[in-house]
Motif scaffolding. Structure first.
Motif, PDB file in Angstrom:
ATOM      1  N   GLU A  17       0.650  -1.423  -0.336  1.00  0.00           N
ATOM      2  CA  GLU A  17       0.240  -0.174  -0.200  1.00  0.00           C
ATOM      3  C   GLU A  17       0.036   1.257   0.134  1.00  0.00           C
ATOM      4  OE1 GLU A  17      -2.432   0.236   3.454  1.00  0.00           O
ATOM      5  OE2 GLU A  17      -4.045   1.430   1.815  1.00  0.00           O
ATOM      6  N   ARG A  21       0.796   4.684  -2.892  1.00  0.00           N
ATOM      7  CA  ARG A  21       0.882   5.912  -2.310  1.00  0.00           C
ATOM      8  C   ARG A  21       2.000   6.412  -3.219  1.00  0.00           C
ATOM      9  NH1 ARG A  21      -2.309   7.007   2.748  1.00  0.00           N
ATOM     10  NH2 ARG A  21      -1.032   8.618   1.871  1.00  0.00           N
ATOM     11  N   ASP A  44      -4.595   8.014 -10.706  1.00  0.00           N
ATOM     12  CA  ASP A  44      -6.050   7.215 -10.716  1.00  0.00           C
ATOM     13  C   ASP A  44      -6.675   6.243 -10.168  1.00  0.00           C
ATOM     14  OD1 ASP A  44      -6.665   9.871  -9.120  1.00  0.00           O
ATOM     15  OD2 ASP A  44      -7.520  10.081 -10.504  1.00  0.00           O
ATOM     16  N   ARG A  47      -3.919   3.944  -7.996  1.00  0.00           N
ATOM     17  CA  ARG A  47      -4.980   3.740  -7.110  1.00  0.00           C
ATOM     18  C   ARG A  47      -6.141   2.520  -6.572  1.00  0.00           C
ATOM     19  NH1 ARG A  47      -7.833   9.036  -6.089  1.00  0.00           N
ATOM     20  NH2 ARG A  47      -8.688   8.346  -7.705  1.00  0.00           N
ATOM     21  N   ASP A  48      -6.919   3.208  -7.570  1.00  0.00           N
ATOM     22  CA  ASP A  48      -7.709   2.384  -7.680  1.00  0.00           C
ATOM     23  C   ASP A  48      -7.598   0.915  -7.746  1.00  0.00           C
ATOM     24  OD1 ASP A  48      -9.525   4.689  -6.798  1.00  0.00           O
ATOM     25  OD2 ASP A  48     -10.180   5.336  -9.719  1.00  0.00           O
ATOM     26  N   ALA A  51      -5.981  -0.321  -4.674  1.00  0.00           N
ATOM     27  CA  ALA A  51      -7.539  -0.324  -4.272  1.00  0.00           C
ATOM     28  C   ALA A  51      -8.270  -1.749  -3.876  1.00  0.00           C
ATOM     29  CB  ALA A  51      -8.189   0.755  -4.020  1.00  0.00           C
ATOM     30  N   VAL A  52      -8.422  -2.465  -5.258  1.00  0.00           N
ATOM     31  CA  VAL A  52      -9.289  -3.461  -4.937  1.00  0.00           C
ATOM     32  C   VAL A  52      -8.323  -4.250  -5.133  1.00  0.00           C
ATOM     33  CG1 VAL A  52     -10.878  -4.788  -7.282  1.00  0.00           C
ATOM     34  CG2 VAL A  52     -10.918  -2.353  -6.787  1.00  0.00           C
TER      35      VAL A  52
ATOM     36  N   ARG B  47     -18.061  13.082  -6.656  1.00  0.00           N
ATOM     37  CA  ARG B  47     -18.881  12.325  -7.232  1.00  0.00           C
ATOM     38  C   ARG B  47     -19.666  11.687  -8.065  1.00  0.00           C
ATOM     39  NH1 ARG B  47     -13.120   8.578  -9.407  1.00  0.00           N
ATOM     40  NH2 ARG B  47     -11.832   9.708  -7.668  1.00  0.00           N
ATOM     41  N   SER B  58     -16.309   4.879 -11.913  1.00  0.00           N
ATOM     42  CA  SER B  58     -15.304   3.342 -10.919  1.00  0.00           C
ATOM     43  C   SER B  58     -15.075   3.934  -9.858  1.00  0.00           C
ATOM     44  CB  SER B  58     -14.050   3.227 -12.305  1.00  0.00           C
ATOM     45  OG  SER B  58     -13.698   2.620 -11.655  1.00  0.00           O
ATOM     46  N   THR B  60     -13.458   4.083  -6.189  1.00  0.00           N
ATOM     47  CA  THR B  60     -13.206   3.669  -4.729  1.00  0.00           C
ATOM     48  C   THR B  60     -13.814   3.770  -3.312  1.00  0.00           C
ATOM     49  OG1 THR B  60     -11.175   3.680  -4.577  1.00  0.00           O
ATOM     50  CG2 THR B  60     -11.959   1.474  -6.115  1.00  0.00           C
ATOM     51  N   GLU B  62     -11.206   4.772  -1.450  1.00  0.00           N
ATOM     52  CA  GLU B  62     -10.370   5.155  -1.317  1.00  0.00           C
ATOM     53  C   GLU B  62     -10.485   7.348  -1.497  1.00  0.00           C
ATOM     54  OE1 GLU B  62     -10.111   2.167  -1.665  1.00  0.00           O
ATOM     55  OE2 GLU B  62      -8.944   1.066  -0.237  1.00  0.00           O
ATOM     56  N   ALA B  63     -10.422   6.864  -3.816  1.00  0.00           N
ATOM     57  CA  ALA B  63     -10.469   7.594  -4.454  1.00  0.00           C
ATOM     58  C   ALA B  63     -11.619   8.938  -3.751  1.00  0.00           C
ATOM     59  CB  ALA B  63     -11.368   7.530  -5.962  1.00  0.00           C
ATOM     60  N   ASP B  66      -9.978  10.767  -1.465  1.00  0.00           N
ATOM     61  CA  ASP B  66      -9.459  11.341  -1.910  1.00  0.00           C
ATOM     62  C   ASP B  66      -9.572  13.070  -2.411  1.00  0.00           C
ATOM     63  OD1 ASP B  66      -6.894   9.470  -1.024  1.00  0.00           O
ATOM     64  OD2 ASP B  66      -6.102   9.730  -2.974  1.00  0.00           O
ATOM     65  N   ARG B  98      -5.711   7.226   5.201  1.00  0.00           N
ATOM     66  CA  ARG B  98      -5.149   7.844   4.413  1.00  0.00           C
ATOM     67  C   ARG B  98      -4.406   9.130   4.656  1.00  0.00           C
ATOM     68  NH1 ARG B  98      -5.339   4.897  -0.802  1.00  0.00           N
ATOM     69  NH2 ARG B  98      -4.977   7.058  -2.155  1.00  0.00           N
ATOM     70  N   HIS B  99      -4.963  10.232   4.725  1.00  0.00           N
ATOM     71  CA  HIS B  99      -4.065  11.880   5.465  1.00  0.00           C
ATOM     72  C   HIS B  99      -4.687  11.877   6.735  1.00  0.00           C
ATOM     73  CE1 HIS B  99      -4.619  11.308   0.789  1.00  0.00           C
ATOM     74  NE2 HIS B  99      -5.612  11.406   0.507  1.00  0.00           N
TER      75      HIS B  99
END
Lengths: 63, 258
Positions: A17, A21, A44, A47-48, A51-52, B47, B58, B60, B62-63, B66, B98-99
């Protein structure tokens, strides 16, 4: 699962991970400095997809 | 390309509000006036929802976390209290992980940690949410009522439910965005990492929640170091409609965590 194995696998996932990053941060920094928006898109995606993968791997560890 | 619509009201320490499945930032309409009496409240449309746009559907969590950071950047906020509700609570968990430097305190409302340990809703609820994607916005809003509100709220506060629906219909969302958010919620998995959350955390949940069973709140509070748990007896998923006074408690939590 053996607790030690579990710890090692979790540490491996955390390391992966962190690498993702850093890779994303690098791609975004390059996108800014080179003015290449495509690199933001690839960051992007990186990252995605990760993530999966991480979600699935952690799911297996907890199952 | 993502373009996010955000709004700010009030002055004081900043609070970032992250809304749940298919709802725009406007769905915080009951809570914002209470919090903004003493705090700067920042809401945004996730979004693909409301006035925010996404080129690709698409997502997540995580996205989406962000995205939340980019809203803080746009608002000129280094760190904020964060209040996430339902899917927004999953995004808030990711944000805190994450942050961590951007989150002062965390409120997780009616949400779950993800992964195989999360407690699933009943088959009836899951089936409804699948069908809901293909309903018109108006039909979906009405058909959601037995799932979103507790029995007491449905009996005693029909007027509040009608107002919620009226506000919700002001910002309908594309089916693709709804499906993408559903996928993000399904993939969400923070269970293992919750122990790494350092921000003081309050977990809020309605006892009668059918969408996200209350056992998830206990899981979250049990895994996040030092987290407090506030269970609202008789409240369903959209607990602030039934018990709006909880917003005062949440304000106090943010103010004491300054």
């Amino acid at each position: 699962m053996n607790a030690r194995v579990d710890e090692v696998l979790e540490a491996g996932l955390n390391t992966y991970e962190d690498l993702i990053r850093r890779s994303c941060d690098l791609q975004r920094a390059l996108a800014r400095s080179l003015g290449l928006d495509l690199l933001n898109t690839t960051a992007d995606l990186t990252r995605d997809i990760a993530a999966v993968q991480l979600s699935g791997a952690r799911w297996l560890l907890d199952a | 390309m993502i373009a996010l619509h955000w709004e700010s009201s009030g002055t004081g320490d900043p609070v970032l509000m992250i809304m749940g499945l298919g709802l725009s930032g406007g769905a915080w309409w009951r809570t914002v006036p209470v919090l903004s009496r003493s705090l700067r409240v920042i809401t945004f449309d996730n979004r693909g929802v409301g006035r925010s746009q996404a080129r690709f559907h698409s997502y997540t969590t995580e996205a989406m976390a962000d995205d939340a950071v980019s809203v803080l950047d746009a608002a000129g906020v280094e760190n904020a209290h964060v209040y996430g509700f339902s899917l927004g609570g999953m995004v808030a968990q990711q944000l805190a992980l994450r942050h961590p430097g951007r989150v002062r305190t965390l409120v997780l409302g009616a949400t779950h940690p993800g992964g195989p340990r999360a407690v699933r809703p009943s088959a009836e609820v899951i089936e409804f949410f699948r069908r809901r994607a293909s309903m018109t916005a108006r039909d979906a809003a009405r058909a959601s009522v037995p799932f979103n509100y507790g029995p007491r709220c449905r009996r005693e506060h029909e007027d509040r439910i009608a107002e919620d629906i009226r506000r919700r219909l002001a910002h309908p969302f594309p089916e693709q965005a709804y499906r993408a958010q559903m996928i993000a919620a399904t993939l969400h998995n923070c269970y293992r990492r919750l122990k790494r959350i350092e921000a003081p955390t309050l977990v809020v949940h309605g006892r009668e929640d059918r969408v996200v069973p209350v056992a998830n709140a206990e899981l979250l509070a049990g895994r996040i170091p030092g987290a407090r748990l506030r269970i609202l007896e008789t409240a369903g998923h959209l607990y602030s409609t039934e018990q709006p006074e909880v917003d005062e408690e949440i304000t106090a939590f943010f103010r004491e965590g300054r």
